[in-house]
Design a protein around this motif. Structure first.
Motif, PDB file in Angstrom:
ATOM      1  N   ASP A 262       0.846  -1.195   0.000  1.00 18.86           N
ATOM      2  CA  ASP A 262       0.000   0.000   0.000  1.00 18.86           C
ATOM      3  C   ASP A 262       0.888   1.255   0.000  1.00 18.86           C
ATOM      4  OD1 ASP A 262      -1.634   2.112   0.508  1.00 18.86           O
ATOM      5  OD2 ASP A 262      -2.667   1.207   2.226  1.00 18.86           O
ATOM      6  N   ILE A 263       0.911   1.945  -1.140  1.00 23.77           N
ATOM      7  CA  ILE A 263       1.840   3.074  -1.266  1.00 23.77           C
ATOM      8  C   ILE A 263       1.129   4.437  -1.118  1.00 23.77           C
ATOM      9  CG2 ILE A 263       3.538   1.824  -2.641  1.00 23.77           C
ATOM     10  CD1 ILE A 263       2.366   3.260  -5.133  1.00 23.77           C
ATOM     11  N   ASP A 264      -0.139   4.413  -0.724  1.00 27.34           N
ATOM     12  CA  ASP A 264      -0.916   5.661  -0.666  1.00 27.34           C
ATOM     13  C   ASP A 264      -0.242   6.734   0.189  1.00 27.34           C
ATOM     14  OD1 ASP A 264      -2.699   4.448  -2.259  1.00 27.34           O
ATOM     15  OD2 ASP A 264      -4.310   4.248  -0.762  1.00 27.34           O
ATOM     16  N   GLU A 265       0.237   6.336   1.358  1.00 30.13           N
ATOM     17  CA  GLU A 265       0.832   7.318   2.271  1.00 30.13           C
ATOM     18  C   GLU A 265       2.110   7.909   1.660  1.00 30.13           C
ATOM     19  OE1 GLU A 265       1.803   5.811   6.131  1.00 30.13           O
ATOM     20  OE2 GLU A 265       1.940   7.815   7.000  1.00 30.13           O
TER      21      GLU A 265
ATOM     22  N   ASP B 132       3.760  14.001  -2.839  1.00 27.75           N
ATOM     23  CA  ASP B 132       3.000  15.140  -3.370  1.00 27.75           C
ATOM     24  C   ASP B 132       3.132  16.376  -2.477  1.00 27.75           C
ATOM     25  OD1 ASP B 132       2.238  13.777  -5.563  1.00 27.75           O
ATOM     26  OD2 ASP B 132       0.212  13.285  -4.866  1.00 27.75           O
TER      27      ASP B 132
ATOM     28  N   VAL C 102       2.771   8.194  -1.527  1.00 38.01           N
ATOM     29  CA  VAL C 102       2.336   9.097  -2.604  1.00 38.01           C
ATOM     30  C   VAL C 102       1.937  10.454  -2.001  1.00 38.01           C
ATOM     31  CG1 VAL C 102       0.581   9.507  -4.375  1.00 38.01           C
ATOM     32  CG2 VAL C 102       1.580   7.224  -4.127  1.00 38.01           C
ATOM     33  N   HIS C 103       1.211  10.385  -0.900  1.00 35.35           N
ATOM     34  CA  HIS C 103       0.781  11.611  -0.225  1.00 35.35           C
ATOM     35  C   HIS C 103       2.002  12.442   0.205  1.00 35.35           C
ATOM     36  CE1 HIS C 103      -1.227  14.307   2.528  1.00 35.35           C
ATOM     37  NE2 HIS C 103      -0.434  13.872   3.513  1.00 35.35           N
ATOM     38  N   HIS C 104       2.985  11.782   0.793  1.00 33.72           N
ATOM     39  CA  HIS C 104       4.183  12.488   1.246  1.00 33.72           C
ATOM     40  C   HIS C 104       4.955  13.104   0.076  1.00 33.72           C
ATOM     41  CE1 HIS C 104       4.189   9.930   5.150  1.00 33.72           C
ATOM     42  NE2 HIS C 104       3.530  11.060   5.333  1.00 33.72           N
TER      43      HIS C 104
ATOM     44  N   ARG D  11       5.522  11.726 -10.068  1.00 37.18           N
ATOM     45  CA  ARG D  11       4.744  12.810  -9.471  1.00 37.18           C
ATOM     46  C   ARG D  11       5.396  14.166  -9.731  1.00 37.18           C
ATOM     47  NH1 ARG D  11       0.102  10.097  -8.294  1.00 37.18           N
ATOM     48  NH2 ARG D  11      -0.585  11.792  -6.945  1.00 37.18           N
TER      49      ARG D  11
END
Lengths: 307, 237
Positions: free
Chosen positions: A28-31, A37, A33-35, A70
């Motif tokens: 799960d790479i969502d966090e 961005d 990606v958030h960081h 990104r």
């Protein structure tokens, strides 16, 4: 011509700010990606750690690809712990082909300090030899002396430990890293500006950029834990007391203040060429640190590239 | 030099012996005697344990140096008791275990009772430290006769990592940093400038990579040749 936007900035003389993201343990790479961005336009480059503390995680190269996708500027942290020279070269070719051209060459922590102590450590090369190997690849040859089809070019860095209790052997290694071609050196977390000043008196004789490592502490407990468990970290007792003295729940706020004050002083005194902020698990507070350190600026997002 | 060994847990040994009922035990009078892992006392102790576990020990011996050629004759002399056993439990180091298996005339399994750890230097009585990886390409001349390949947790060849604190290794405060030792020794000798030399990327082809290493030693001339004929020729020229 610069090999990366970051190299161009290294040569520009501006005060640089880099930070790092730690990839997840899992798919799960969502966090992350958030960081990425959140940080990509606020810093000059983002390091992606390579199995930090010898804990098995999502790979550094994968994280760098993400930074690139990104629109950020990645620094590929590459350790010698898990890959032999064949795999290291292969990953470097892959990195270059995807526009990942900043590499931080590290030995890597011992397998014994991580969460997979049964693994066979590799350490086919050390950090000095990794730097030299990259220079060889840049000459169009692989390490075995075979010609490469397509020559990669990188901007390479390494680490240095100015707060080591016995500095001389570390300085000899620093000399070797510079001689091997390191263009920038990120320091281990600095908790004492006097040691950074002393180190810079020595380092300033070399044509190399130094970024001071800033670790953001979130509590006295974290500081004590790091002193005990993270190789090379030495948080002084006075700083631990300062963190212990604040109201419960306000530790991170104090840690941000301490980090921001350090960064401000480093910049005002022009002590070194920039800072590398390590927020270890609290990547989302980096913008706040930059604001507190009065380092908010609009960063250039495009630059001349040779690839 | 001593080969340092440690006994395997009894459960593992019993699991290894499996259905074998008759066991012949062989100890060694050299390294495993010094380590108290496979000398006469340990062989006798093992005999008792196996018997308590319901095994029949058909016989035992302690070969003076089990890795020696003479092991062949020791096995021949004790052929009768060995023949009565289903297997051999060997208490020398792994070299002795393989020497026994190599010379054994009978078709019987040889099981190791020990784990072979390292080639040790006795720094103080009973305190052994690993000294040599047998990499086949010695660097000691450039490292103050202290081998960083075994003494450093990361086998670093160009100086300490950032985890060296108080002269100790990042993996334990009880383990000295190899590069601190090397630095101190070079400093004592006034040869610190040698540490500035960049040690090139190591050639591991002389090590365990790529199959067993084989040499031939001529008893008269002492010429050592490698495993290929061309290497043997070039060694003689």
């Amino acid at each position: 011509m610069a090999n990366s936007l970051f190299e161009e900035k290294l040569n520009s003389g501006e005060f640089l700010v880099t930070t790092e993201v730690g990839p997840p343990k899992g798919a799960d790479i969502d966090e992350m990606v958030h960081h990425v961005d959140l940080l990509k336009d606020r810093v000059d480059a983002i390091n992606v750690t390579d199995g930090q503390s010898s804990v098995m995680r999502f790979p550094s190269l994968g994280g760098c690809l993400l930074v690139k996708e990104r629109g950020g500027e990645p620094i590929f942290q590459m350790t010698c712990r898990d890959r032999n020279r064949i795999a290291l070269q292969a990953d470097l070719l892959m990195a270059y082909s995807r526009g990942i051209t900043n590499v931080l060459c590290l030995t890597g922590d011992s397998v014994d300090v991580g969460d997979t102590k049964e693994a066979k450590p590799v350490f086919d090369l050390d950090s000095v030899q990794l730097l030299k190997m990259i220079k060889t690849m840049e000459s169009g040859m692989d390490i075995a002396g075979n010609e490469l089809k397509g020559t990669p070019k990188f901007c390479i860095g390494a680490s240095v430990h100015p707060e080591a209790d016995f500095i001389e052997p570390q300085l000899i290694k620093f000399d070797k890293k510079v001689a091997a071609g390191a263009q920038f050196l990120q320091t281990q977390g600095i908790f004492n500006l006097a040691s950074l000043r002393r180190f810079m008196q020595y380092a300033s004789q070399f044509d190399v950029r130094i970024l001071a490592g800033i670790i953001v502490l979130s509590s006295a407990g974290m500081a004590r834990y790091m002193n005990k468990n993270v190789p090379g970290i030495m948080v002084p007792q006075s700083m631990i007391d300062e963190l212990a003295g604040v109201e419960k729940g306000k530790g991170l706020q104090k840690g941000i203040e301490i980090a921001a004050e350090f960064i401000r002083t480093i910049k005002e005194e022009n002590l070194c060429h920039g800072v590398h902020i390590m927020a270890v698990g609290n990547e989302n507070i980096v913008p706040e640190i930059l604001e507190a350190a009065q380092l908010v600026k609009v960063r250039r997002r495009t630059g001349k590239r040779s690839v | 030099m001593k080969t340092i060994t440690a006994q395997k847990p009894l459960e593992e040994i019993l699991q290894c012996l499996g259905k074998s009922q008759g066991v012949y035990i062989i100890g060694c009078g050299t390294c495993t005697t010094l380590c108290h892992t496979g000398g006469k006392a340990e062989v006798m102790e093992m005999k008792e344990k196996l018997e308590a576990a319901g095994k029949k020990v058909t016989g035992w011996m302690v070969i003076p140096t089990a890795c020696d050629e003479l092991t062949k004759y020791a096995l021949q002399e004790n052929a009768e008791d060995i023949a009565a056993a289903d297997c051999i439990l060997a208490m020398p180091c792994a070299i002795g275990v393989q020497t026994i298996s190599f010379h054994l005339q009978e078709d019987k399994p040889v099981y190791p009772a020990l784990n072979t750890l390292f080639l040790g230097l006795e720094e103080s009585p009973g305190h052994f430290i690993e000294t040599c990886l047998q990499c086949g390409n010695c660097v000691l001349g450039r490292t103050a006769a202290i081998c960083p390949l075994v003494r450093c947790a990361k086998s670093l060849l160009n100086g300490p990592c950032g985890g060296s604190v108080d002269g100790k290794c990042e993996i334990s405060p009880d383990i000295p940093c190899a590069w601190q030792l090397i630095y101190d020794r070079l400093a004592e000798m006034g040869r610190l400038d040698e540490m500035e030399e960049v040690e090139p990327i190591k050639d591991w082809s002389s090590s365990v990579s790529g199959g067993p290493r084989i040499v031939d030693v001529d008893a008269e001339s002492g010429i050592i040749s490698g495993k290929t004929e061309s290497e043997a020729e070039s060694a003689q020229n």
